[in-house]
Design a protein around this motif. Sequence first.
Motif, PDB file in Angstrom:
ATOM      1  N   GLY A  25      -2.154  43.246 -20.319  1.00  0.00           N
ATOM      2  CA  GLY A  25      -3.573  43.392 -20.626  1.00  0.00           C
ATOM      3  C   GLY A  25      -3.739  44.243 -21.871  1.00  0.00           C
ATOM      4  O   GLY A  25      -2.763  44.573 -22.557  1.00  0.00           O
ATOM      5  N   ILE A  26      -4.971  44.631 -22.154  1.00  0.00           N
ATOM      6  CA  ILE A  26      -5.269  45.351 -23.389  1.00  0.00           C
ATOM      7  C   ILE A  26      -4.618  46.741 -23.407  1.00  0.00           C
ATOM      8  O   ILE A  26      -4.160  47.197 -24.451  1.00  0.00           O
ATOM      9  N   ASP A  27      -4.552  47.426 -22.260  1.00  0.00           N
ATOM     10  CA  ASP A  27      -3.901  48.746 -22.220  1.00  0.00           C
ATOM     11  C   ASP A  27      -2.408  48.625 -22.492  1.00  0.00           C
ATOM     12  O   ASP A  27      -1.828  49.449 -23.204  1.00  0.00           O
ATOM     13  N   ASP A  28      -1.796  47.597 -21.936  1.00  0.00           N
ATOM     14  CA  ASP A  28      -0.372  47.349 -22.192  1.00  0.00           C
ATOM     15  C   ASP A  28      -0.159  47.009 -23.666  1.00  0.00           C
ATOM     16  O   ASP A  28       0.820  47.454 -24.274  1.00  0.00           O
ATOM     17  N   LEU A  29      -1.065  46.247 -24.247  1.00  0.00           N
ATOM     18  CA  LEU A  29      -0.976  45.902 -25.666  1.00  0.00           C
ATOM     19  C   LEU A  29      -1.039  47.166 -26.516  1.00  0.00           C
ATOM     20  O   LEU A  29      -0.253  47.331 -27.462  1.00  0.00           O
ATOM     21  N   GLN A  30      -1.940  48.077 -26.188  1.00  0.00           N
ATOM     22  CA  GLN A  30      -2.041  49.335 -26.925  1.00  0.00           C
ATOM     23  C   GLN A  30      -0.740  50.128 -26.821  1.00  0.00           C
ATOM     24  O   GLN A  30      -0.231  50.640 -27.815  1.00  0.00           O
ATOM     25  N   ARG A  31      -0.183  50.199 -25.636  1.00  0.00           N
ATOM     26  CA  ARG A  31       1.082  50.912 -25.433  1.00  0.00           C
ATOM     27  C   ARG A  31       2.204  50.265 -26.251  1.00  0.00           C
ATOM     28  O   ARG A  31       3.000  50.945 -26.883  1.00  0.00           O
ATOM     29  N   GLU A  32       2.249  48.954 -26.265  1.00  0.00           N
ATOM     30  CA  GLU A  32       3.288  48.240 -27.010  1.00  0.00           C
ATOM     31  C   GLU A  32       3.143  48.449 -28.518  1.00  0.00           C
ATOM     32  O   GLU A  32       4.144  48.590 -29.225  1.00  0.00           O
ATOM     33  N   LEU A  89      -8.273  40.270 -26.391  1.00  0.00           N
ATOM     34  CA  LEU A  89      -7.229  39.297 -26.072  1.00  0.00           C
ATOM     35  C   LEU A  89      -7.627  37.917 -26.575  1.00  0.00           C
ATOM     36  O   LEU A  89      -6.774  37.139 -27.007  1.00  0.00           O
ATOM     37  N   LYS A  90      -8.918  37.623 -26.557  1.00  0.00           N
ATOM     38  CA  LYS A  90      -9.402  36.332 -27.078  1.00  0.00           C
ATOM     39  C   LYS A  90      -9.106  36.220 -28.577  1.00  0.00           C
ATOM     40  O   LYS A  90      -8.598  35.199 -29.040  1.00  0.00           O
ATOM     41  N   LEU A  91      -9.392  37.270 -29.330  1.00  0.00           N
ATOM     42  CA  LEU A  91      -9.133  37.263 -30.772  1.00  0.00           C
ATOM     43  C   LEU A  91      -7.641  37.152 -31.061  1.00  0.00           C
ATOM     44  O   LEU A  91      -7.224  36.382 -31.931  1.00  0.00           O
ATOM     45  N   LEU A  92      -6.836  37.902 -30.327  1.00  0.00           N
ATOM     46  CA  LEU A  92      -5.389  37.834 -30.514  1.00  0.00           C
ATOM     47  C   LEU A  92      -4.869  36.436 -30.204  1.00  0.00           C
ATOM     48  O   LEU A  92      -4.068  35.877 -30.967  1.00  0.00           O
ATOM     49  N   ALA A  93      -5.347  35.849 -29.122  1.00  0.00           N
ATOM     50  CA  ALA A  93      -4.934  34.495 -28.751  1.00  0.00           C
ATOM     51  C   ALA A  93      -5.312  33.490 -29.832  1.00  0.00           C
ATOM     52  O   ALA A  93      -4.518  32.609 -30.185  1.00  0.00           O
ATOM     53  N   GLU A  94      -6.518  33.619 -30.389  1.00  0.00           N
ATOM     54  CA  GLU A  94      -6.951  32.722 -31.466  1.00  0.00           C
ATOM     55  C   GLU A  94      -6.015  32.835 -32.664  1.00  0.00           C
ATOM     56  O   GLU A  94      -5.651  31.835 -33.283  1.00  0.00           O
ATOM     57  N   ASN A  95      -5.629  34.066 -33.016  1.00  0.00           N
ATOM     58  CA  ASN A  95      -4.733  34.285 -34.146  1.00  0.00           C
ATOM     59  C   ASN A  95      -3.330  33.763 -33.900  1.00  0.00           C
ATOM     60  O   ASN A  95      -2.593  33.493 -34.846  1.00  0.00           O
ATOM     61  N   LEU A  96      -2.964  33.644 -32.648  1.00  0.00           N
ATOM     62  CA  LEU A  96      -1.644  33.120 -32.289  1.00  0.00           C
ATOM     63  C   LEU A  96      -1.695  31.633 -31.933  1.00  0.00           C
ATOM     64  O   LEU A  96      -0.668  31.042 -31.608  1.00  0.00           O
ATOM     65  N   ASN A  97      -2.896  31.072 -31.959  1.00  0.00           N
ATOM     66  CA  ASN A  97      -3.095  29.663 -31.658  1.00  0.00           C
ATOM     67  C   ASN A  97      -2.661  29.314 -30.224  1.00  0.00           C
ATOM     68  O   ASN A  97      -1.969  28.325 -29.991  1.00  0.00           O
ATOM     69  N   VAL A  98      -3.072  30.187 -29.284  1.00  0.00           N
ATOM     70  CA  VAL A  98      -2.799  29.958 -27.859  1.00  0.00           C
ATOM     71  C   VAL A  98      -4.069  30.254 -27.068  1.00  0.00           C
ATOM     72  O   VAL A  98      -5.020  30.839 -27.586  1.00  0.00           O
ATOM     73  N   GLN A  99      -4.071  29.864 -25.830  1.00  0.00           N
ATOM     74  CA  GLN A  99      -5.164  30.204 -24.930  1.00  0.00           C
ATOM     75  C   GLN A  99      -4.966  31.652 -24.453  1.00  0.00           C
ATOM     76  O   GLN A  99      -3.825  32.078 -24.232  1.00  0.00           O
ATOM     77  N   PRO A 100      -6.044  32.416 -24.268  1.00  0.00           N
ATOM     78  CA  PRO A 100      -5.904  33.813 -23.822  1.00  0.00           C
ATOM     79  C   PRO A 100      -5.025  34.013 -22.589  1.00  0.00           C
ATOM     80  O   PRO A 100      -4.220  34.956 -22.574  1.00  0.00           O
TER      81      PRO A 100
END
Length: 137
Positions: free
Chosen positions: A49-56, A29-40
């Motif tokens: 969370g990460i499991d929901d992200l995988q499902r999405e 989530l930290k890496l994704l947030a950095e790539n989106l230029n937002v705070q985690p």
Amino acid sequence: MARVGLDKKIVIRKAAELANEIGFEKITLKLLAENLNVQPPSLYNHIKGIDDLQREIMLFGWKQVEAKMLEAAVCVSGYEALEAICRAFYEYATENPGIFNTMLWYNKFQNDEAQNATKKLFSVIYKNLTTLQLFEK
């Protein structure tokens, strides 16, 4: 570092891009947030969370591959349609390795959303196969 206009679709699309680049298992989530230029913590406005992200990402991939396969089957029939559908699936899988790997996590019985993600796709494949009379009655 806040990002105006961030929504769930943008978060999922960026995560899918990262999955193709580095593999889903390396996404945090930290890496994704950095790539989106937002705070985690901002991601939790869009995903659980990460499991929901995988499902999405899995659902995102199935929707994309469904569209590609259905498009491939337009204006063709019989074995030509079956070949076009299979080729579209193969091309999607090879062009999107990270997303496809996440799609392998798919379980259509998980919930209605997962089941509906491929309902139209499998319906078209089944209809095509029945026209080929490959099944015994």
